[in-house]
Design an enzyme around this catalytic site. Structure first.
Site, PDB file in Angstrom:
ATOM      1  N   ILE A   1     -25.825 -39.711  14.661  1.00  0.00           N
ATOM      2  CA  ILE A   1     -25.576 -40.826  13.740  1.00  0.00           C
ATOM      3  C   ILE A   1     -26.637 -41.910  13.921  1.00  0.00           C
ATOM      4  CG2 ILE A   1     -23.971 -42.710  13.187  1.00  0.00           C
ATOM      5  CD1 ILE A   1     -21.672 -40.808  13.678  1.00  0.00           C
TER       6      ILE A   1
ATOM      7  N   GLU B 286     -30.375 -46.294  24.380  1.00  0.00           N
ATOM      8  CA  GLU B 286     -29.684 -45.055  24.758  1.00  0.00           C
ATOM      9  C   GLU B 286     -29.482 -44.987  26.271  1.00  0.00           C
ATOM     10  OE1 GLU B 286     -28.195 -42.176  23.432  1.00  0.00           O
ATOM     11  OE2 GLU B 286     -27.994 -41.670  25.556  1.00  0.00           O
TER      12      GLU B 286
ATOM     13  N   HIS C 179     -44.723 -15.581   1.308  1.00  0.00           N
ATOM     14  CA  HIS C 179     -45.795 -16.539   1.584  1.00  0.00           C
ATOM     15  C   HIS C 179     -46.104 -17.312   0.309  1.00  0.00           C
ATOM     16  CE1 HIS C 179     -49.419 -18.235   3.299  1.00  0.00           C
ATOM     17  NE2 HIS C 179     -50.054 -17.903   2.179  1.00  0.00           N
TER      18      HIS C 179
HETATM   19  P1  NAI Z   1     -23.312 -38.521  19.868  1.00  0.00           P
HETATM   20  O1  NAI Z   1     -22.319 -38.096  20.882  1.00  0.00           O
HETATM   21  O2  NAI Z   1     -24.122 -37.532  19.144  1.00  0.00           O
HETATM   22  O3  NAI Z   1     -24.328 -39.563  20.558  1.00  0.00           O
HETATM   23  C1  NAI Z   1     -23.903 -40.747  21.173  1.00  0.00           C
HETATM   24  C2  NAI Z   1     -24.994 -41.264  22.093  1.00  0.00           C
HETATM   25  O4  NAI Z   1     -24.615 -42.550  22.553  1.00  0.00           O
HETATM   26  C3  NAI Z   1     -25.212 -40.392  23.327  1.00  0.00           C
HETATM   27  O5  NAI Z   1     -26.574 -40.059  23.412  1.00  0.00           O
HETATM   28  C4  NAI Z   1     -24.751 -41.293  24.470  1.00  0.00           C
HETATM   29  O6  NAI Z   1     -25.476 -41.083  25.659  1.00  0.00           O
HETATM   30  C5  NAI Z   1     -24.994 -42.692  23.917  1.00  0.00           C
HETATM   31  N1  NAI Z   1     -24.193 -43.738  24.536  1.00  0.00           N
HETATM   32  C6  NAI Z   1     -22.861 -43.714  24.795  1.00  0.00           C
HETATM   33  N2  NAI Z   1     -22.470 -44.879  25.375  1.00  0.00           N
HETATM   34  C7  NAI Z   1     -23.566 -45.654  25.480  1.00  0.00           C
HETATM   35  C8  NAI Z   1     -23.801 -46.981  26.002  1.00  0.00           C
HETATM   36  N3  NAI Z   1     -22.824 -47.730  26.512  1.00  0.00           N
HETATM   37  N4  NAI Z   1     -25.063 -47.463  25.960  1.00  0.00           N
HETATM   38  C9  NAI Z   1     -26.073 -46.715  25.439  1.00  0.00           C
HETATM   39  N5  NAI Z   1     -25.905 -45.482  24.927  1.00  0.00           N
HETATM   40  C10 NAI Z   1     -24.661 -44.951  24.953  1.00  0.00           C
HETATM   41  O7  NAI Z   1     -22.455 -39.444  18.875  1.00  0.00           O
HETATM   42  P2  NAI Z   1     -22.710 -39.944  17.386  1.00  0.00           P
HETATM   43  O8  NAI Z   1     -24.149 -39.959  17.035  1.00  0.00           O
HETATM   44  O9  NAI Z   1     -21.946 -41.223  17.307  1.00  0.00           O
HETATM   45  O10 NAI Z   1     -22.013 -38.843  16.513  1.00  0.00           O
HETATM   46  C11 NAI Z   1     -20.609 -38.619  16.615  1.00  0.00           C
HETATM   47  C12 NAI Z   1     -20.230 -37.241  16.187  1.00  0.00           C
HETATM   48  O11 NAI Z   1     -20.428 -37.057  14.807  1.00  0.00           O
HETATM   49  C13 NAI Z   1     -21.017 -36.175  16.903  1.00  0.00           C
HETATM   50  O12 NAI Z   1     -20.126 -35.200  17.376  1.00  0.00           O
HETATM   51  C14 NAI Z   1     -21.914 -35.614  15.844  1.00  0.00           C
HETATM   52  O13 NAI Z   1     -22.126 -34.222  16.038  1.00  0.00           O
HETATM   53  C15 NAI Z   1     -21.145 -35.877  14.553  1.00  0.00           C
HETATM   54  N6  NAI Z   1     -22.088 -36.077  13.461  1.00  0.00           N
HETATM   55  C16 NAI Z   1     -22.836 -35.038  13.042  1.00  0.00           C
HETATM   56  C17 NAI Z   1     -23.778 -35.208  12.049  1.00  0.00           C
HETATM   57  C18 NAI Z   1     -24.603 -34.045  11.637  1.00  0.00           C
HETATM   58  O14 NAI Z   1     -24.249 -32.927  11.947  1.00  0.00           O
HETATM   59  N7  NAI Z   1     -25.717 -34.248  10.950  1.00  0.00           N
HETATM   60  C19 NAI Z   1     -24.008 -36.502  11.428  1.00  0.00           C
HETATM   61  C20 NAI Z   1     -23.192 -37.526  11.972  1.00  0.00           C
HETATM   62  C21 NAI Z   1     -22.272 -37.307  12.953  1.00  0.00           C
END
Ligand code: NAI
Length: 464
Positions: free
Chosen positions: A182, A201, A443
């Site tokens: 996200i 991050e 191609h």
């Molecule tokens: P995510 O779990 O992918 O990433 C969250 C990130 O935040 C991690 O890298 C983590 O280390 C970091 N983080 C956590 N606490 C923190 C802190 N206090 N300070 C700094 N960094 C911190 O979560 P995200 O991006 O919010 O996505 C949520 C869910 O939605 C995921 O399971 C994702 O697969 C799904 N999603 C999938 C999409 C796609 O397939 N294109 C698009 C949007 C969401």
């Protein structure tokens, strides 16, 4: 007698797909949805609106940076933010309307409101209680909260993904907390719109779970596009005033806390299962330690006749994983053999270039002590990618050194999210890398890079 064979709770990709399949298999089906429109997070405030904004801003980026070099001269378009948001709303409307049409076409009743389950075989919506043989919980997920961070999407200063899709104006400075899917997709949108975007991050790499070489390349490409990264930094809190915010983080390496300013802060630190208000506790439904509904191999909870699928159960929080489970549970309910192959579920990040992965990673396999061979091919050697100025990235195939069977893949490059499916199909068939290498690829296509990566696992690629 039951009014329904199945009532599905939640009309996101898991729920509505399950409803359609249930109806196709002859089950009398209803779906409960409390939102004004069908489609859940994905269609209303997730996958679909973000792709509309990614598309529009990608075109802007192309006009600003790449048109002139192709001989397309003239002023770059200016951004009418209101119009861009209304384009996004229109895209949402078309999609959610499409799901409503599918419900009608398949004679699925939409029970409007928020559901609870007073007992097995009963679903209450508003003042009405419906009898049903089976219940499928497909209630999805919501953004998880971060201690010290108060999200207020209405104010639009500290927002989650929902708020970030509807900001009142384009911020000058945006801080994104979390370099996951996200954070990087929406961070890209605002960077392309001219915001100074800084991603903070906690880990030392972007996109947790990907191979290190993929993470490194991806981050480098995003940096080239103007995104700034502060890695190894744990955000401890935010403080919002009327029009600005401060973000405090602690460097993991030690030292004093650091405070940075922003006009808008996007909190993208993961999502958590959502089952509030369903009454699962009183019903005695077992949950996992992580707050997910616990299910067996057939998506059945411990309460007979109650099933669960999608983000509310364990596994990757992906719309297509939920869809597959939705179809499979429908088959189980219809007396068939629903099946989901959890080892072949692709994941895609819709930045430019896209990043797509499937199967196991090289790093995880090696950590398990497994021997692997890796075939890599850069898009620099792909004529089509060069022709469109998108030669950043590569295809990486991971195979078993003894059997040549494909175990996993990662692609950073143009249309990676579509190309990954060639590898998914190959993996479903238990294919070897040589099977792909021996398949004629048209191609000039981006897909030739997949074949070249497969050739790299044999006698060598041609264009490298
Ligand atoms: P995510 O779990 O992918 O990433 C969250 C990130 O935040 C991690 O890298 C983590 O280390 C970091 N983080 C956590 N606490 C923190 C802190 N206090 N300070 C700094 N960094 C911190 O979560 P995200 O991006 O919010 O996505 C949520 C869910 O939605 C995921 O399971 C994702 O697969 C799904 N999603 C999938 C999409 C796609 O397939 N294109 C698009 C949007 C969401």
């Amino acid at each position: 007698m039951s009014q329904y064979d199945v009532i599905i709770i939640g009309a996101g990709p898991g729920g509505y797909v399950s409803a359609v399949r249930c109806a196709q298999l002859g089950l009398k089906t209803a779906i409960v949805e409390g939102r004004e429109t069908l489609g859940g997070t994905c269609l209303n405030v997730g996958c679909i609106p973000s792709k509309a904004l990614l598309h529009a801003t990608h075109l802007l980026h192309e006009a600003e940076h790449n048109f002139a070099g192709m001989g397309l001269k003239g002023k770059s378009p200016s951004v009418d933010w209101k119009q861009m948001l209304s384009y996004k709303e229109d895209v949402i409307g078309q999609n959610t309307g499409g799901i409503e049409f599918l419900m009608k076409k398949n004679k699925i009743d939409w029970l409007k409101g928020w559901a609870s389950i007073p007992a097995a075989g009963k679903v209450q919506v508003g003042d009405t209680t419906y009898d049903t043989k089976n219940i499928v919980i497909a209630s999805g997920s919501v953004p998880s909260s971060l201690p010290g961070v108060e999200v207020d999407n209405d104010k639009g200063i500290v927002v989650d993904s929902t708020g970030a899709l509807a900001l009142g104006k384009i911020p000058k400075k945006m801080v994104v907390i979390g370099a996951g899917v996200i954070g990087l997709e929406l961070g890209s949108v605002y960077a392309r719109l001219g915001a100074e975007v800084t991603v903070v991050e906690y880990m030392d790499a972007v996109c947790p779970g990907m191979d290190k070489d993929v993470q490194r390349s991806f981050k480098k490409i995003l940096e080239k596009q103007g995104l700034n990264f502060i890695m190894g930094a744990a955000v401890k809190g935010t403080e919002a005033t009327k029009s600005k915010a401060k973000v405090t983080y602690a460097p993991k390496a030690g030292g004093d806390d650091v405070v940075i300013d922003a006009d808008v802060v996007l909190v993208a630190t993961g999502r958590k299962p959502f089952a509030e208000g369903l009454g699962l506790d009183a019903l005695g439904v077992k949950m996992t330690e992580r707050g997910q509904v616990a299910v067996d191999g057939h998506w059945a909870t411990n309460v007979p006749g109650v099933y669960a699928i999608g983000d509310v159960i364990e596994g990757p929080m992906l719309a297509h994983k939920a869809e597959d489970e939705g179809m499979a549970v429908a088959e189980v309910l219809a007396g068939k053999h629903g099946h989901v192959n959890y080892s072949v579920i692709p994941g895609v990040v819709y930045t430019t270039p896209e990043v797509a992965t499937v199967g196991q990673t090289e790093d995880a396999l090696k950590a398990e002590g497994r021997k692997v061979k890796v075939g890599k091919f850069s898009f620099m050697g792909n004529g089509r990618a060069k022709a469109v100025g998108q030669a950043d990235g590569f295809v990486k195939l991971i195979a078993d050194p003894e059997t040549d069977r494909i175990l996993g893949a990662a692609i950073i490059g143009p249309a990676a999210g579509d190309m990954i499916h060639e590898i998914c199909v190959a993996m479903e068939f238990g294919a070897s890398a040589q099977d792909i290498a021996l398949t004629c690829h048209a191609h000039p296509t981006y897909s030739e890079a997949v074949r070249e990566a497969a050739l790299a696992l044999g006698d060598g690629p041609i264009h490298a």
